[in-house]
Design an enzyme around this catalytic site. Structure first.
Site, PDB file in Angstrom:
ATOM      1  N   THR A   1      15.724  -2.744  23.710  1.00 41.35           N
ATOM      2  CA  THR A   1      14.680  -2.802  24.726  1.00 41.35           C
ATOM      3  C   THR A   1      13.313  -2.891  24.050  1.00 41.35           C
ATOM      4  OG1 THR A   1      13.903  -1.815  26.771  1.00 41.35           O
ATOM      5  CG2 THR A   1      14.596  -0.279  25.054  1.00 41.35           C
TER       6      THR A   1
ATOM      7  N   LYS B   1      12.863  -6.806  21.384  1.00 50.63           N
ATOM      8  CA  LYS B   1      13.742  -7.907  21.813  1.00 50.63           C
ATOM      9  C   LYS B   1      13.472  -9.228  21.097  1.00 50.63           C
ATOM     10  CE  LYS B   1      14.904  -6.337  26.423  1.00 50.63           C
ATOM     11  NZ  LYS B   1      15.141  -6.738  27.814  1.00 50.63           N
TER      12      LYS B   1
ATOM     13  N   ASN C   1      19.013  -8.921  23.804  1.00 51.07           N
ATOM     14  CA  ASN C   1      19.090  -7.572  24.388  1.00 51.07           C
ATOM     15  C   ASN C   1      20.376  -6.841  24.047  1.00 51.07           C
ATOM     16  OD1 ASN C   1      20.882  -8.610  26.364  1.00 51.07           O
ATOM     17  ND2 ASN C   1      20.015  -7.308  27.954  1.00 51.07           N
TER      18      ASN C   1
ATOM     19  N   ASP D   1      20.218 -10.248  30.200  1.00 50.91           N
ATOM     20  CA  ASP D   1      19.267  -9.885  31.265  1.00 50.91           C
ATOM     21  C   ASP D   1      19.338 -10.807  32.487  1.00 50.91           C
ATOM     22  OD1 ASP D   1      18.126  -7.567  30.210  1.00 50.91           O
ATOM     23  OD2 ASP D   1      16.642  -8.690  29.047  1.00 50.91           O
TER      24      ASP D   1
ATOM     25  N   GLY E   1       7.284 -13.481  30.562  1.00 55.79           N
ATOM     26  CA  GLY E   1       7.695 -12.842  29.310  1.00 55.79           C
ATOM     27  C   GLY E   1       9.210 -12.900  29.145  1.00 55.79           C
ATOM     28  N   GLY E   2       9.733 -12.026  28.295  1.00 54.79           N
ATOM     29  CA  GLY E   2      11.157 -12.047  27.970  1.00 54.79           C
ATOM     30  C   GLY E   2      12.068 -11.962  29.190  1.00 54.79           C
ATOM     31  N   ALA E   3      11.831 -10.993  30.053  1.00 57.90           N
ATOM     32  CA  ALA E   3      12.690 -10.822  31.231  1.00 57.90           C
ATOM     33  C   ALA E   3      12.583 -12.042  32.145  1.00 57.90           C
ATOM     34  CB  ALA E   3      12.299  -9.553  31.984  1.00 57.90           C
TER      35      ALA E   3
ATOM     36  N   ASN F   1       1.910 -16.591  36.323  1.00 57.71           N
ATOM     37  CA  ASN F   1       1.701 -15.641  35.228  1.00 57.71           C
ATOM     38  C   ASN F   1       0.222 -15.521  34.914  1.00 57.71           C
ATOM     39  OD1 ASN F   1       2.911 -13.882  33.247  1.00 57.71           O
ATOM     40  ND2 ASN F   1       2.196 -15.337  31.696  1.00 57.71           N
ATOM     41  N   ARG F   2      -0.175 -14.318  34.497  1.00 57.71           N
ATOM     42  CA  ARG F   2      -1.575 -14.082  34.100  1.00 57.71           C
ATOM     43  C   ARG F   2      -2.010 -15.132  33.088  1.00 57.71           C
ATOM     44  NH1 ARG F   2      -2.757  -8.460  31.138  1.00 57.71           N
ATOM     45  NH2 ARG F   2      -1.151  -9.341  29.794  1.00 57.71           N
ATOM     46  N   THR F   3      -1.203 -15.338  32.058  1.00 54.93           N
ATOM     47  CA  THR F   3      -1.468 -16.401  31.087  1.00 54.93           C
ATOM     48  C   THR F   3      -0.754 -17.661  31.578  1.00 54.93           C
ATOM     49  OG1 THR F   3      -1.392 -14.662  29.406  1.00 54.93           O
ATOM     50  CG2 THR F   3      -1.430 -16.943  28.611  1.00 54.93           C
TER      51      THR F   3
END
Ligand code: NDP
Length: 268
Positions: A69, A73, A94, A110, A136-138, A158-160
């Site tokens: 976690t 990851k 993961n 995931d 992100g990853g998830a 997404n923010r970015t």
């Protein structure tokens, strides 16, 4: 009751912080029910010491693998001896399993966990229109899993923004269809809304979407499992939407992981 003896194999779960991990609680009863002499324990590893710890994990001959976690990851990708194609595609590991030849192979559960969790609660993804916040990853794992599950469309906010665009391109390329696009976090009627950001882990976080736009035609799903009911889910429920906790994403993959890790019997 858990009976640990000299032949017990160890599964770890590595992270920092570690106290919040739910893998030991969820997977140990599954090992017990399978009659597997395996115990899952939390292992607190600082990011700066991951390399050192990794060598130690390798040297523990009765350690058959470990869950991964935050924040390890992505860093684990380069440390694995080999990668399952899905872990490579998602860019995050993961689960690490010690294969029969002793090498560490990285896997990714995931996305599958998210999809199986929704289905276990009676929700249908096939043909659905989805809005996912996060890249992100998830989020990456979920985006590919939604595409594979036959969802009709996916808007990624997404923010970015560039990360949302890159993810949409990667999914469309992999699937050979125009499925995902980058967009705004603005829910529209009938959609499945997914929070795949870390917003909600802390009670002081802002909501990932404007909750006043949520209505009873929507399903609002979380990746965050602790708290089990996030402020987003509270707000969505108050507006009549169906809600789905991040706990189901864990439950959706833990039986798969238990079976996968128990499959290889190494000598100790
Ligand atoms: P990453 O660090 O890879 O991604 C974090 C995401 O959250 C990015 O999209 C990031 O946006 C966004 N984000 C973070 N802070 C803010 C903020 N202040 N405002 C707006 N956006 C923000 O993390 P992961 O994808 O690995 O994990 C995300 C969450 O998923 C975590 O809460 C984790 O606990 C949960 N998770 C749950 C699982 C389960 O089984 N239930 C499994 C895996 C993860 P940006 O790109 O702009 O930085």
């Amino acid at each position: 009751a858990l009976a640990v003896n000299g032949s017990t194999k160890i599964m770890g779960v590595i992270g920092d912080p570690i106290a919040q991990v739910m893998t030991p609680t969820t997977i140990n009863p599954i090992f017990a029910a399978r009659g597997a002499n395996i115990v899952c324990v939390p292992l607190h590893i600082d990011a700066r010491e991951l390399d050192t710890a990794w060598a130690g994990l390798k040297a523990l001959r009765n350690l058959i693998g470990f869950g991964i976690t935050l924040p390890h990851k992505q860093a684990a990708l380069a440390l694995c001896d080999s990668l399952d194609p899905l872990a490579k595609r998602v860019g995050a590991v993961n689960l690490v399993r010690r294969e029969a030849d002793g090498t560490f192979r990285g896997y990714q559960f995931d996305g599958k966990g998210f999809v199986r969790g929704l289905k276990a609660q009676g929700h249908t993804l096939s043909g659905s229109h989805c809005l996912m916040v996060g890249a992100g990853g998830a989020a990456i794992a979920i985006a590919f899993a939604l595409a594979e599950e036959g969802a009709a469309s996916l808007t990624i906010a997404n923010r970015t923004r560039t990360k949302a665009e890159e993810l949409a391109d990667a999914v469309n390329r992999a699937m050979g269809r125009s499925f995902a696009r980058a967009g705004d976090p603005r829910p529209t009627p009938g959609e499945i809304i997914i929070n795949a950001t870390s917003l909600g882990l802390s009670a002081s976080d802002p909501l990932p979407i404007d909750a006043s736009l949520v209505d009873e035609t929507m399903l609002v799903a979380e990746v965050i499992a602790k708290p089990e009911v996030t402020p987003l889910l509270q707000a969505a429920h108050a507006r009549g939407a169906r809600v789905h906790s991040g706990i189901h994403m864990i439950r959706g993959q833990v039986d798969l992981i238990a079976a996968h890790i128990a499959e290889v019997q190494t000598d100790s």
